[in-house]
Motif scaffolding. Structure first.
Motif, PDB file in Angstrom:
ATOM      1  N   SER A 106      33.408 -17.841  63.346  1.00  0.00           N
ATOM      2  CA  SER A 106      34.436 -18.193  62.350  1.00  0.00           C
ATOM      3  C   SER A 106      34.665 -17.049  61.361  1.00  0.00           C
ATOM      4  O   SER A 106      35.705 -16.987  60.717  1.00  0.00           O
ATOM      5  N   VAL A 112      38.678 -15.763  66.238  1.00  0.00           N
ATOM      6  CA  VAL A 112      39.318 -17.044  65.904  1.00  0.00           C
ATOM      7  C   VAL A 112      40.752 -17.045  66.434  1.00  0.00           C
ATOM      8  O   VAL A 112      41.223 -18.035  67.004  1.00  0.00           O
ATOM      9  N   ALA A 142      40.075 -19.305  58.929  1.00  0.00           N
ATOM     10  CA  ALA A 142      39.781 -19.820  60.279  1.00  0.00           C
ATOM     11  C   ALA A 142      40.330 -21.243  60.420  1.00  0.00           C
ATOM     12  O   ALA A 142      40.938 -21.596  61.440  1.00  0.00           O
TER      13      ALA A 142
END
Ligand code: PEP
Ligand code: MN
Length: 353
Positions: A106, A112, A142
């Motif tokens: 993340s 991501v 994210a």
């Protein structure tokens, strides 16, 4: 089954850190299915490991085991961690119900983005763990990428941060970060992963309770039928009986209860005290600026270490006499002092704000 439905809080996700064998997984799920509050099983199929050569998960064969075990437990949902579009593709192939993006992924916007391109058009629920570093923008970035990819069932998972001072935890909970996340995304379900915060089974219940006290919506807790034999995160996993006890002992505050008068009065006192603190900080800043001009006129350095050490020492002694925590007072005065240094430096260099 609505994933992440939190009206009957807390939403409980539990399961082994890693799937190790068909038997270990089946045993885990059989035991967890006896705990009515458990809504979702977590199980690591691909494990991000710090050291090469450590157990890295069973990969695709574990997905097959999940698919088989799922047939015996139609009331449970099954989630795994995905770090690449390939992981996601395989998870979909084997009918995984939800995925999570781990802390090492993340914090990497490239990863991501790649995952989110692959998520387009899927209806898979996604949990987004906080990145290892305490940068809330990386976490919300994210989450926003996942939301923008069209996924509607999204939850954030707070698993703590790796700092130089982790306060005896494996990862510092730094509660102010998830609190700020809740402020920015009040409708996003917020879960806590007390296992990765604690790093030790004996701390898990306490961290889980703090999360409930702070109005978190759910918990993700690592459980293993025989934690001492676990191939990953052995120290922090609970056995199913310990999880059952933890859940039974949780005190769940009711956010809809009316606020008693006594509490309102105390909150008024807090408002007044906070106002005073702010006025004192503003006064202190104006004194710092006057000090800056005198230092400039006399060609003195902004930072005089002996003065700062003497000031901090006397504040810490006074704080101890007042029963305040040394760490708390030190952190506050380090912030106040660095703001004062910044203001003086700006004043000397003619920076206007
Ligand atoms: C996990 O949940 O097993 C895991 C690896 O967690 P994190 O990404 O939070 O370290
Ligand atoms: Mn783990």
């Amino acid at each position: 089954m609505q994933p992440f439905a939190t009206h009957t809080a807390p939403y409980i996700v539990a399961g082994p850190c890693s799937i190790e064998s068909r038997l270990q997984f089946a045993e885990s799920v059989d035991a967890l299915s006896q705990i009515p509050q458990v809504a979702m099983i977590r199980c690591g199929v691909w494990k991000p490991r710090t050291q090469p050569g450590s157990f890295e998960g069973r990969g695709e064969e574990a997905l097959q085991w999940i698919q088989d075990v799922k047939k015996q437990h139609p009331n449970l949902l099954f989630a795994t961690e995905v770090a690449t579009p390939q992981h996601l593709e395989l998870s979909l192939k084997y009918g995984i119900d939800a995925v999570w993006i781990g802390a090492r992924t993340s914090g990497n916007p490239f990863s991501v983005s790649e995952l989110c391109s692959a998520l387009q058009g899927c209806r898979l629920p996604v949990m987004v763990k906080n990145p290892l570093i305490p940068d809330i923008k990386l976490w919300t970035g994210a989450i926003d990428r996942v939301l923008n990819s069209g996924i509607s069932a999204v939850a954030a998972v707070h698993r703590g941060f790796y700092l130089d001072n982790n306060l005896g935890y494996r990862n510092n909970p730094l509660w102010k970060i998830p609190i700020e996340l809740k402020r920015q995304h009040p409708d996003l379900p917020l879960f806590c992963d007390p296992s990765h915060i604690s790093g030790q089974a004996r701390l898990v219940a306490k961290v889980a309770q703090t999360a409930m006290d702070l109005n978190f919506d759910g918990l993700m807790i690592e459980t293993h039928p025989h934690p001492q034999q676990a191939l990953t995160d052995a120290d922090q996993q609970l056995n199913p009986a310990q999880l059952s006890r933890l859940i039974a002992n949780l005190r769940i505050p009711d956010k809809n209860n009316t606020i008693p008068n006594e509490l309102q009065l105390l909150r008024q006192q807090i408002d007044i005290i906070d106002g005073e603190l702010l006025r004192h900080l503003a006064d202190r800043n104006s004194v710092s600026q006057k000090i800056a001009s005198i230092k400039q006129a006399n060609n003195l350095p902004i930072l005089q270490l002996d003065r700062w050490e003497q000031l901090l020492g006397s504040h810490l002694a006074e704080a101890a006499a007042l029963g305040l925590s040394e760490d708390f007072v030190r952190r506050i005065f380090e912030e106040i002092h660095s703001e004062s240094v910044r203001l003086q430096d700006d004043a000397l260099n003619g920076v206007k704000r």
